[in-house]
Structures are given as C-alpha cells and as structure tokens.
Design an enzyme around this catalytic site. Structure first.
Site: not given
Ligand code: GCO
Length: 449
Positions: A170, A353
């Site tokens: 990200e 994710e």
């Molecule tokens: C993100 C990260 C994670 C976060 C999850 C929830 O996407 O921000 O990869 O580390 O914890 O997304 O916010």
C-alpha cells in the site's frame, strides 16, 4: 453460528486457488528491544498520534509466540501465510545484514515450509528504519536505493524459499497518509511531501523488482495496493468530477505508474511546486513487468466537490458500518475488480487483504462475531462474482490472522480471526476463525473434474 459457505462449483474451490491469512511485522511482532527503531516507534512516542496512546513495543509478542502462531495457521487449514519482514530487524544502520534478526525469519519460513504452507513475503509494510527517516525518509531519493539494497541482501539469503515477494504494501498509506495527511508515521503533511514520498516509494518498488527477480528466479514478484472504488454523492457534474479527481489522486496515482508508466491527469491540477520531482527514466523503472498484483479491499469512498474545487470524502451514514466506520459494500468490490480488468492490462490478481474490525466481546472462551462472518461471506460472493465475470483472481487472504496494532487506532480495533488478550497474550478462536477453518476443510469434499 452461521457458516461460511461457497457454492459447490465455486471458482474459489478450484485446486490452484489459494486461501490465506495476513499480518505485518510492526503490527504483531513486539520485541522492540531486539531491533532498531522505526518511524512508528518515534510516531507512537509523540502526543496525540495513537488514539489509545499505545505502541508496538509488545503488540502480540509474536517474536516469542511464533511457533504457537504457526500452529494457528496450520489449524486454520489455510494454504498460505502473508507476513512482512521488519527492515529495522534485519538490517544494521551501516547497511549490513543483522544475522540474528534474519535468522528469525529463516526459522519461521522453514517451519511454515515444513508444514506445506506457501510463503508470501512483504518487504515493506511501513516500518522504515528511523535512521533513514533522519536522512529524510521517503522524501530522500536515496531511500529507494537503500530499500533495493535491503531487498538484495535479504533475498540472497531467503531466495526461492519464498513463493511470492511483495515489494511494498500500500504505497497510498506509506506515501499519502504518512507524508501528506500526517495521520501515519512520520506524520508529515503537504501535497508536495505526499507526492514526492509516493514517487520515491514507487521508484523503490521498481528497483526492488529488478533485484528480487534476479535473486529469486522461481518466485513470483509483485506489489500490493489498496483500492477504494469511488462513487459520486449525487449525479451532479461537480460531484462526478470530484469522484474522478479523488479516485485519480488516491488510487490511480498508485496503479497507473505501474501499468501505464504515467501519473493520472489530476497531476495537472497541482501547482508546479506541489508536483513530485521525477527524473528521466523513473517511469520506465517503476513499470517493471509484474507477476501479480495484490489488491487490499475494505470499503468504497463516496466523493463530493468541495468549496475549494478539490474533492472531499463523505463520511458514511451510521448503519451498515464496521467498527472502523467503514461502509460494508461488497458489490463495490465486484464492480471495481471488473472495471480494473477492463481498464488495465492486469497481471493475475490476489485479494491480499479483506476483513473487518468488529466490536468483539469475549464471553468465556467464545467470541461470537457473526458480523465478521457475514462480512467475509458477502465478500466471498463478491470475489466469486468477479471471477465468474472473467477476472483472473488467484487467491484470497483474510486480514488478519489475529488482532493486532491497528496503526493510529492502536489496539482499539480488532481485525483478527483469532482474538488476542493483550494482558496475557492468550490466543482465542473467534467464531469467524472456526467458520473459516470449516469452510477450508469443506474443500476436501469437492471433487475436481
Ligand atoms: C492496511 C494495512 C493493514 C491494516 C488493515 C486494516 O490495509 O491498512 O495493510 O496493516 O491493518 O488494512 O486497516
């Protein structure tokens, strides 16, 4: 407890579709005293940065509990584990390897391999060594080269033990939230800072791609970006224009350089001083061929035009929200995946994710998180629908294996399948973990023609 189910003929039941769980180093590891400081240590120590005034010093104490955590991964029955390497744990400030730090990951990887798990390693999930921030961090172009050097040294050692490498997790968060909005470490603000840091992050990605490819010819190498599909608040021309601007600025800014070798046209709306410095050859370097792209999806953004002619994100109405205040809109995920597939020449995708923070309540040894099960179920349906429409998705990773340090929200938000009691470090299975396990086990009953 309702189950997590997939139709018998689901494409997510295909033999080569991977299910996994994901974590990141700073969010779970703890054991701060055994590594160098990173920008999150510094940020947490400042006032008014973390809502519960916590830090990552202990977190889930994964460094001490890693064997138990691997057992959880095995008991869940997932195919793959996605985790990140902590740069300040494996490198010394002089640019040489920290052998003790690296040994931790080698042991972890070997143990997972011995259990037949696929390994997805993220090289950067936001824990930049503080000594590099002291030299300007991602505002300093040299950081991109330092990242490539760290990737080189580490991958020479763990090489093809790893199934897939992700350069960055990200860049939107690591660039925009961190150097432009000031809500993530190191807490800087300003458009120029955000755009410059983002450019250097993307450059770091390109340089690391070359290194990882050379060192690990049999591993897949790619990047993970977060996607926020944009919707206009009304169908006024202004709100539609704001939606295009917002989506370009927050999302396409991070994918266009990778796949189109350019930044989106919203760049023209920035003053010359706000634009990033880009050297000749940078865009070609960034656009390295990718083996895969990982998409992190949680929610959509709704936009309206602000009085100043710049986009604004509209706060969702109470109702169908997670504990983060994020709207639950699985159909936006399907729509976005299909649109991306049409707009870009995409490599294979993983959902790296997806998950939800929910107001979990522990009653004895039970956490009845039906709301999280429902979230997963509706998003499985969303992924399935995109695959039915022809989008090439190779796997799905739930965020997260266990509750952990949720950045500026500290330990106040719980995203885990497994509940963490932070007083005792006890790991407790939530209903959603049991449901995920049962769904994964049911795959054995599906016959493949
Ligand atoms: C993100 C990260 C994670 C976060 C999850 C929830 O996407 O921000 O990869 O580390 O914890 O997304 O916010």
């Amino acid at each position: 407890m309702t189950k997590l189910t997939l139709p018998y003929d689901s494409k997510m039941f295909d033999e080569d579709f991977i299910f996994g769980v994901a974590t990141s180093s700073f969010q779970i590891e703890g054991a701060r005293e055994t590594r160098l400081d990173c920008i999150w240590d510094t940020f947490c120590a400042q006032e008014n940065t973390i809502s519960d005034r916590s830090n990552g010093d202990v977190a889930c104490d994964h460094i001490a509990h890693w064997q138990q955590d691997i057992q959880l991964i095995c008991d869940l029955g997932v195919d793959a584990y996605r985790f990140s390497i902590s740069w300040p744990r494996v490198m010394h400030a002089d640019g040489t390897l920290n052998e003790t730090g690296l040994a931790f990951y080698i042991e972890l990887i070997d143990a997972l391999k011995a259990k037949g798990k696929k390994i997805f390693v993220t090289m950067y999930h936001w824990d930049l060594p503080q000594y590099l921030e002291d030299e300007g961090g991602w505002l300093n172009r040299d950081t991109a080269y330092a990242f490539a050097q760290y990737c080189d040294l580490v991958s020479q050692r763990i090489g093809d033990k790893v199934d897939a490498y992700t350069t960055l997790n990200e860049p939107f968060c690591a660039g925009y939230l961190s150097y432009e909005m000031g809500v993530h470490a190191p807490g800087l603000t300003g458009r120029k800072n955000g755009r410059q840091a983002s450019h250097h992050l993307l450059l770091a990605h390109g340089l690391a791609m070359q290194v990882l490819r050379k060192n690990c010819p049999s591993a897949d190498v790619g990047i993970v970006i977060n996607v926020h599909p944009g919707y206009a608040l009304t169908d006024s021309a202004e709100d539609i224009e704001a939606t295009k601007m917002g989506t370009d600025y927050l999302f396409h800014w991070y994918i266009d350089p990778l796949l189109k070798q350019s930044y989106p046209s919203v760049m023209d709306k920035l003053s010359l001083e706000e634009r990033p410095d880009i050297l000749e050859g940078d865009m070609a370097l960034i656009a390295q061929p990718l083996d895969f792209i990982g998409m992190n999806y949680y929610t959509r953004n709704v936009y309206k035009m602000g009085d100043d002619g710049w986009f604004e994100i509209v706060t969702p109405e109470p109702g169908n929200l997670t504990e983060m205040g994020w709207e639950i809109v699985p159909e936006a995920m399907t729509k976005m995946l299909i649109e991306l597939d049409q707009q870009y020449d995409l490599p294979p995708m993983y959902i790296t994710e997806n998950g939800a923070a929910m107001p979990d309540v522990r009653q004895g040894n039970r956490i009845a998180d039906q709301n999280r099960i429902d979230y997963f179920q509706s998003h499985f349906v969303a992924v399935e629908a995109a695959m039915e429409a022809g989008v090439n998705i190779k796997g799905y990773f739930a965020w997260s294996l266990m509750d952990n340090f949720e950045w500026a929200l500290g330990y106040s938000k719980r995203f885990g399948l497994i509940y963490i009691d932070y007083e005792t470090q006890e790991r407790v299975w939530k209903d959603s973990a049991i449901a995920y396990k049962n769904m994964l086990a049911s795959r054995a009953l599906v016959t493949h023609e």
